[in-house]
Design a protein around this motif. Structure first.
Motif, PDB file in Angstrom:
ATOM      1  N   ASP A   1       4.968 -11.146  16.297  1.00 52.73           N
ATOM      2  CA  ASP A   1       3.938 -11.033  17.326  1.00 52.73           C
ATOM      3  C   ASP A   1       3.723  -9.581  17.744  1.00 52.73           C
ATOM      4  O   ASP A   1       2.595  -9.148  17.972  1.00 52.73           O
ATOM      5  CB  ASP A   1       4.298 -11.864  18.555  1.00 52.73           C
TER       6      ASP A   1
ATOM      7  N   THR B   1      -0.378  -9.955  17.844  1.00 53.52           N
ATOM      8  CA  THR B   1      -0.953 -11.294  17.826  1.00 53.52           C
ATOM      9  C   THR B   1      -1.770 -11.609  19.064  1.00 53.52           C
ATOM     10  O   THR B   1      -2.844 -12.199  18.968  1.00 53.52           O
ATOM     11  CB  THR B   1       0.178 -12.327  17.630  1.00 53.52           C
TER      12      THR B   1
ATOM     13  N   GLY C   1       0.425 -17.160  15.491  1.00 52.58           N
ATOM     14  CA  GLY C   1       1.772 -17.192  16.038  1.00 52.58           C
ATOM     15  C   GLY C   1       2.502 -18.434  15.568  1.00 52.58           C
ATOM     16  O   GLY C   1       2.144 -19.055  14.563  1.00 52.58           O
TER      17      GLY C   1
ATOM     18  N   TYR D   1       4.740 -20.102  10.954  1.00 57.18           N
ATOM     19  CA  TYR D   1       4.175 -18.993  11.706  1.00 57.18           C
ATOM     20  C   TYR D   1       2.898 -18.589  10.991  1.00 57.18           C
ATOM     21  O   TYR D   1       2.910 -18.353   9.782  1.00 57.18           O
ATOM     22  CB  TYR D   1       5.142 -17.801  11.760  1.00 57.18           C
TER      23      TYR D   1
END
Length: 119
Positions: free
Chosen positions: A14, A19, A31, A98
């Motif tokens: 992230d 992100t 994410g 992810y």
């Protein structure tokens, strides 16, 4: 095999991919999309989070699958048929997902444009 914390990997991804700062298509969910028990020993990567790629990640004994095109792109739909099979594989095999779409594209070193320019 050494284990890493899923939360630490997500936090790192992230941060480097920014992100939360980079906008995307409204239906895209960047994410962590699916969590596992919290530990990661093997990571797999692919473009699309599909049933086929999840099966390959399971066969490779991955517990984290990093994807460019995640599971969510539009309003919710029933998790039936092939979608149910995908969800069942994720849960039964402790596989986290992810996803990074435009944040990955925009990254100055890791992004598609940067990689194409470097090539």
């Amino acid at each position: 095999m050494p284990k890493a914390a899923l939360a630490a990997i997500v936090k790192h991804c992230d941060r480097i991919l920014r992100t939360r700062e980079i906008g995307d298509y409204d239906g895209a969910v960047n994410g962590l999309q699916v969590e596992n028990s919290g530990a990661v020993t093997r990571i797999a990567a692919t473009v699309d989070a599909s049933l086929a790629t999840v099966k390959l990640a399971v066969a490779a004994q991955a517990d984290l699958l990093i994807v460019h095109h995640g599971l969510f792109w539009s309003q919710s739909h029933p998790w039936t048929g092939k979608k149910y099979e995908l969800l069942q594989l994720l849960v039964e095999n402790n596989l986290a997902i992810y996803s990074s779409h435009l944040p990955l594209d925009a990254h100055p070193q890791l992004g598609n444009n940067a990689q194409l320019a470097a090539a």
